[in-house]
Design a protein around this motif. Structure first.
Motif, PDB file in Angstrom:
ATOM      1  N   MET A 142      51.546  -9.383  92.832  1.00 27.79           N
ATOM      2  CA  MET A 142      51.802  -9.461  94.330  1.00 27.79           C
ATOM      3  C   MET A 142      50.864 -10.348  94.963  1.00 27.79           C
ATOM      4  O   MET A 142      51.252 -11.016  95.824  1.00 27.79           O
ATOM      5  CB  MET A 142      51.988  -8.072  94.899  1.00 27.79           C
ATOM      6  CG  MET A 142      53.193  -7.100  94.554  1.00 27.79           C
ATOM      7  SD  MET A 142      52.840  -5.396  95.093  1.00 27.79           S
ATOM      8  CE  MET A 142      52.906  -5.618  96.756  1.00 27.79           C
ATOM      9  N   GLY A 143      49.753 -10.421  94.658  1.00 29.87           N
ATOM     10  CA  GLY A 143      48.661 -11.171  95.247  1.00 29.87           C
ATOM     11  C   GLY A 143      48.599 -12.691  94.920  1.00 29.87           C
ATOM     12  O   GLY A 143      48.682 -13.477  95.857  1.00 29.87           O
ATOM     13  N   ILE A 144      49.165 -12.794  93.727  1.00 30.13           N
ATOM     14  CA  ILE A 144      49.295 -14.110  93.002  1.00 30.13           C
ATOM     15  C   ILE A 144      50.472 -15.060  93.836  1.00 30.13           C
ATOM     16  O   ILE A 144      50.521 -16.103  94.231  1.00 30.13           O
ATOM     17  CB  ILE A 144      49.606 -14.355  91.626  1.00 30.13           C
ATOM     18  CG1 ILE A 144      48.173 -13.854  90.791  1.00 30.13           C
ATOM     19  CG2 ILE A 144      49.823 -15.699  91.042  1.00 30.13           C
ATOM     20  CD1 ILE A 144      48.368 -13.844  89.515  1.00 30.13           C
ATOM     21  N   PHE A 145      51.476 -14.189  93.770  1.00 25.51           N
ATOM     22  CA  PHE A 145      52.835 -14.704  94.766  1.00 25.51           C
ATOM     23  C   PHE A 145      52.926 -14.565  96.080  1.00 25.51           C
ATOM     24  O   PHE A 145      53.916 -14.772  96.686  1.00 25.51           O
ATOM     25  CB  PHE A 145      54.009 -14.091  94.079  1.00 25.51           C
ATOM     26  CG  PHE A 145      54.277 -14.381  92.596  1.00 25.51           C
ATOM     27  CD1 PHE A 145      54.924 -15.825  92.401  1.00 25.51           C
ATOM     28  CD2 PHE A 145      54.055 -13.766  91.547  1.00 25.51           C
ATOM     29  CE1 PHE A 145      55.049 -16.193  91.272  1.00 25.51           C
ATOM     30  CE2 PHE A 145      54.245 -14.152  90.039  1.00 25.51           C
ATOM     31  CZ  PHE A 145      54.894 -15.432  89.955  1.00 25.51           C
ATOM     32  N   ARG A 146      51.581 -14.185  96.556  1.00 22.29           N
ATOM     33  CA  ARG A 146      51.406 -14.022  98.141  1.00 22.29           C
ATOM     34  C   ARG A 146      52.412 -13.283  98.689  1.00 22.29           C
ATOM     35  O   ARG A 146      53.051 -13.686  99.724  1.00 22.29           O
ATOM     36  CB  ARG A 146      51.293 -15.570  98.698  1.00 22.29           C
ATOM     37  CG  ARG A 146      50.431 -16.431  98.149  1.00 22.29           C
ATOM     38  CD  ARG A 146      50.463 -17.761  98.937  1.00 22.29           C
ATOM     39  NE  ARG A 146      49.190 -18.444  98.524  1.00 22.29           N
ATOM     40  CZ  ARG A 146      47.772 -18.277  98.942  1.00 22.29           C
ATOM     41  NH1 ARG A 146      47.619 -17.457  99.837  1.00 22.29           N
ATOM     42  NH2 ARG A 146      46.952 -19.371  98.428  1.00 22.29           N
ATOM     43  N   LEU A 147      52.546 -12.206  98.230  1.00 20.80           N
ATOM     44  CA  LEU A 147      53.490 -10.886  98.972  1.00 20.80           C
ATOM     45  C   LEU A 147      52.684 -10.221  99.817  1.00 20.80           C
ATOM     46  O   LEU A 147      53.427  -8.981 100.309  1.00 20.80           O
ATOM     47  CB  LEU A 147      54.163 -10.040  97.798  1.00 20.80           C
ATOM     48  CG  LEU A 147      55.014 -11.120  96.673  1.00 20.80           C
ATOM     49  CD1 LEU A 147      55.662 -10.334  95.547  1.00 20.80           C
ATOM     50  CD2 LEU A 147      55.991 -11.939  97.480  1.00 20.80           C
ATOM     51  N   GLY A 148      51.641 -10.415  99.954  1.00 21.83           N
ATOM     52  CA  GLY A 148      50.735  -9.377 100.775  1.00 21.83           C
ATOM     53  C   GLY A 148      51.330  -9.239 102.123  1.00 21.83           C
ATOM     54  O   GLY A 148      51.307  -8.092 102.676  1.00 21.83           O
ATOM     55  N   ARG A 149      51.771 -10.367 102.689  1.00 19.22           N
ATOM     56  CA  ARG A 149      52.276 -10.466 104.050  1.00 19.22           C
ATOM     57  C   ARG A 149      53.531  -9.698 104.337  1.00 19.22           C
ATOM     58  O   ARG A 149      54.028  -9.327 105.399  1.00 19.22           O
ATOM     59  CB  ARG A 149      52.183 -11.826 104.869  1.00 19.22           C
ATOM     60  CG  ARG A 149      50.811 -12.425 104.651  1.00 19.22           C
ATOM     61  CD  ARG A 149      50.905 -13.532 105.776  1.00 19.22           C
ATOM     62  NE  ARG A 149      49.452 -14.265 105.549  1.00 19.22           N
ATOM     63  CZ  ARG A 149      48.451 -14.069 106.310  1.00 19.22           C
ATOM     64  NH1 ARG A 149      48.680 -12.893 107.218  1.00 19.22           N
ATOM     65  NH2 ARG A 149      47.297 -14.663 106.137  1.00 19.22           N
ATOM     66  N   LEU A 150      54.468  -9.758 103.135  1.00 15.70           N
ATOM     67  CA  LEU A 150      55.546  -9.116 103.138  1.00 15.70           C
ATOM     68  C   LEU A 150      55.464  -7.255 103.631  1.00 15.70           C
ATOM     69  O   LEU A 150      56.378  -6.939 103.979  1.00 15.70           O
ATOM     70  CB  LEU A 150      56.338  -9.253 101.996  1.00 15.70           C
ATOM     71  CG  LEU A 150      56.780 -10.517 101.623  1.00 15.70           C
ATOM     72  CD1 LEU A 150      57.554 -10.694 100.221  1.00 15.70           C
ATOM     73  CD2 LEU A 150      57.696 -11.506 102.795  1.00 15.70           C
ATOM     74  N   ILE A 151      54.246  -7.117 103.174  1.00 16.66           N
ATOM     75  CA  ILE A 151      54.187  -5.435 103.542  1.00 16.66           C
ATOM     76  C   ILE A 151      54.416  -5.293 105.206  1.00 16.66           C
ATOM     77  O   ILE A 151      54.722  -4.240 105.391  1.00 16.66           O
ATOM     78  CB  ILE A 151      52.870  -5.080 103.241  1.00 16.66           C
ATOM     79  CG1 ILE A 151      52.595  -5.451 101.429  1.00 16.66           C
ATOM     80  CG2 ILE A 151      52.591  -3.538 103.404  1.00 16.66           C
ATOM     81  CD1 ILE A 151      53.576  -4.340 100.790  1.00 16.66           C
ATOM     82  N   GLU A 152      54.053  -6.324 105.758  1.00 16.64           N
ATOM     83  CA  GLU A 152      54.034  -6.303 107.260  1.00 16.64           C
ATOM     84  C   GLU A 152      55.530  -6.049 107.690  1.00 16.64           C
ATOM     85  O   GLU A 152      55.945  -5.593 108.830  1.00 16.64           O
ATOM     86  CB  GLU A 152      53.393  -7.413 107.880  1.00 16.64           C
ATOM     87  CG  GLU A 152      52.150  -7.749 107.587  1.00 16.64           C
ATOM     88  CD  GLU A 152      51.583  -9.008 108.328  1.00 16.64           C
ATOM     89  OE1 GLU A 152      52.364  -9.822 108.633  1.00 16.64           O
ATOM     90  OE2 GLU A 152      50.229  -9.401 107.917  1.00 16.64           O
ATOM     91  N   PHE A 153      56.540  -6.588 106.936  1.00 16.96           N
ATOM     92  CA  PHE A 153      57.930  -6.254 107.258  1.00 16.96           C
ATOM     93  C   PHE A 153      58.692  -4.937 106.972  1.00 16.96           C
ATOM     94  O   PHE A 153      59.549  -4.765 107.342  1.00 16.96           O
ATOM     95  CB  PHE A 153      58.785  -7.394 106.300  1.00 16.96           C
ATOM     96  CG  PHE A 153      58.364  -8.670 106.971  1.00 16.96           C
ATOM     97  CD1 PHE A 153      59.057  -9.254 108.057  1.00 16.96           C
ATOM     98  CD2 PHE A 153      57.428  -9.540 106.272  1.00 16.96           C
ATOM     99  CE1 PHE A 153      58.813 -10.622 108.569  1.00 16.96           C
ATOM    100  CE2 PHE A 153      57.400 -10.974 106.756  1.00 16.96           C
ATOM    101  CZ  PHE A 153      57.910 -11.337 107.791  1.00 16.96           C
TER     102      PHE A 153
END
Length: 519
Positions: free
Chosen positions: A52-63
């Motif tokens: 999740m960190g490598i594919f930059r999914l961290g900001r998706l948690i905001e959704f």
């Protein structure tokens, strides 16, 4: 885990470690697959977090919608609170079922075994935890209340006959090098292979593909809860310390920590909101504070383990009751029920109920899907189409007979596309020219394009000329890839309504049987 996350993470003041919320999903994994399954689930969850960190999914948690996070957080708080009733009342239960409702039934059946001393110590500890912060906030209340409860329990056990209260040393026993140790073993976490730990019921743990497949839902729960709780904690830390965290770096660091810690026998860790807030209120502003925290916890295990054994289980239950109350945020939950739209309330209640009755994975999955469906429904209602003939407020002259202008306002996506263009079928037999005004369309997806093509094809079958105006750049690119110009002979694309009217006049005059030459 706390040290590694602080060293590599993207939040300067966050404190990471095992949290009460995690126990709700870790306890069933341990019951079903043993310690080996628990460690492997944590390891797999760590790998998912790294991805999740490598594919930059961290900001998706905001959704993730707010009713979903509020619902499952309150649900976890409820489960934690109910689980503490056993130790708070000193109940002697024969078994501890996995299902929430069955646990309540078992505790109810054991109500006759309640201990007055346990309950008294638990209520006294809870009162201290609530009252001490009102007197002073310089010293964390648990740092005073728990040692005081342990001291009172020790003195009463020595001086009063018939006194009995369950303590950490009295409840937990571990075999270390063939010797039974009461309470917490006074040994450091040593390197080990996670898959060499015991399985269910002390049986050997068998690592194979079927086992990994069985552990995957638990690993997903570890990753999702770890990411959500850590990022929520990081947001709280940003607000208190006026900093800004990097969500992708934080998740990546958390994943590395959760991959490392099973090789030392450690359970999964995540951002701890209570400890993070305490850290900031105490002046912590750099990752060094969180590193010192992890070293202090290790030192406490090595130096204070015998003393920790005197802690009453009822006092720990009281502390977790307070944690559960703060986690549930009852005031915010009630306010959401009172003022939020009914659809959001439905998502909140559904997510809360599924978390309590089943588990967080089901709750978050169903809640997220339900919230997404409701969002698509709202967006679909925002997309509107208006069919105009005779005169148009933005056109200086009257429209010729047989010319219709269709204004589309809103995204033409899969939730709204067919409804937006369905009305065109009503005028296909009497329209000679239909002008689509798409200036108010910010987005067109594949389903929207298919619906548009279907409407154009239907109109073309009736000998109608279709003119598209104000097509956004993204939609133009999509149409070019789909070859929409070559697909329809009676289709023209123009910049604006002023350019479309001359083409309509030519078609009505019979000078343009095939629209292709004038594109």
């Amino acid at each position: 885990a706390g040290f590694v996350t602080a060293l590599l993470g993207g939040s300067r003041a966050q404190v990471t470690g095992p949290t009460a919320a995690f126990i709700v999903i870790l306890a069933p994994i341990f019951a079903n697959y043993g310690l080996g399954g628990l460690l492997m689930a944590g390891l797999m969850g760590g790998v998912l977090l790294i991805l999740m960190g490598i594919f930059r999914l961290g900001r998706l948690i905001e959704f993730i919608p707010h009713p979903v996070t509020t619902g499952f957080t309150a649900g976890i708080g409820t489960v934690i609170a109910v689980l503490q009733l056993k130790d708070l009342f000193g109940l002697q239960v024969a078994s501890s079922p996995d299902h929430f409702l069955e646990r309540i039934g078992v505790m109810w059946e054991a109500r006759g075994t309640a201990g007055a001393w346990d309950f008294g110590i638990g209520i006294g500890t809870l009162a201290l935890l609530i009252l001490l912060p009102r007197l002073t906030k310089k010293v964390p209340a648990p740092l005073v209340a728990l040692p005081l409860a342990a001291l009172v329990t020790f003195l009463l056990a020595k001086t009063m006959g018939g006194f009995h209260a369950v303590t950490v040393a009295g409840k937990f026993h571990t075999i270390v090098n063939g010797v039974e140790v009461a309470g917490i073993p006074q040994v450091p976490p040593l390197p080990m292979w996670p898959w060499h730990a015991s399985g269910k019921g002390g049986q050997p743990f068998v690592l194979n593909f079927d086992m990994l497949q069985a552990l995957l839902p638990g690993a997903f729960a570890v990753a999702m809860l770890g990411a959500i709780e850590s990022l929520l904690s990081a947001v709280v830390a940003d607000g208190m310390a006026r900093t800004k965290h990097d969500p992708d770096a934080e998740i990546l660091a958390l994943g590395v920590a959760n991959v490392v810690t099973p090789f030392f026998g450690g359970i999964p860790a995540t951002g701890a909101i209570a400890r993070t807030a305490t850290n900031i209120r105490s002046g912590g502003r750099t990752p060094v504070a969180a590193m010192v925290h992890s070293v202090t916890v290790l030192a406490a295990v090595l130096a204070l383990a015998p003393l920790i054994g005197y802690l009453p289980m009822a006092s720990l239950a009281a502390l977790l009751l307070l944690v559960a109350w703060n986690m549930s945020d009852v005031k915010h939950f009630a306010r959401t029920l009172a003022v939020a739209p009914r659809s959001d309330v439905a998502v909140l209640v559904t997510c809360y109920g599924l978390t309590v009755v089943f588990d967080m994975v089901i709750a978050v999955s169903v809640g997220f899907i339900l919230a997404a469906l409701l969002f698509m429904r709202r967006m679909a209602h925002l997309t509107k189409g208006k069919l105009v003939s005779g005169s148009h407020p933005e056109i200086p002259r009257a429209l010729p007979e047989g010319v219709f202008v269709y204004d589309i306002d809103g995204p033409l996506f899969f939730g709204a596309a067919h409804r937006a263009v369905a009305v065109l079928g009503e005028v296909a037999d009497r329209a000679r020219v239909v002008i689509f005004r798409m200036e108010g369309v910010p987005h067109v997806d594949a389903t929207g394009l298919v619906a548009l093509e279907s409407a154009i094809a239907d109109l073309e079958e009736h000998g109608c000329l279709v003119i598209l105006t104000g097509v956004p750049r993204e939609a133009r690119f999509l149409m070019r890839k789909a070859g929409i110009r070559e697909k329809f002979k009676r289709l023209i694309i123009r910049e604006g309504i002023g350019d479309a009217l001359p083409a309509a006049d030519e078609h009505l005059a019979g000078r343009q049987g095939d629209a292709n030459p004038t594109r």
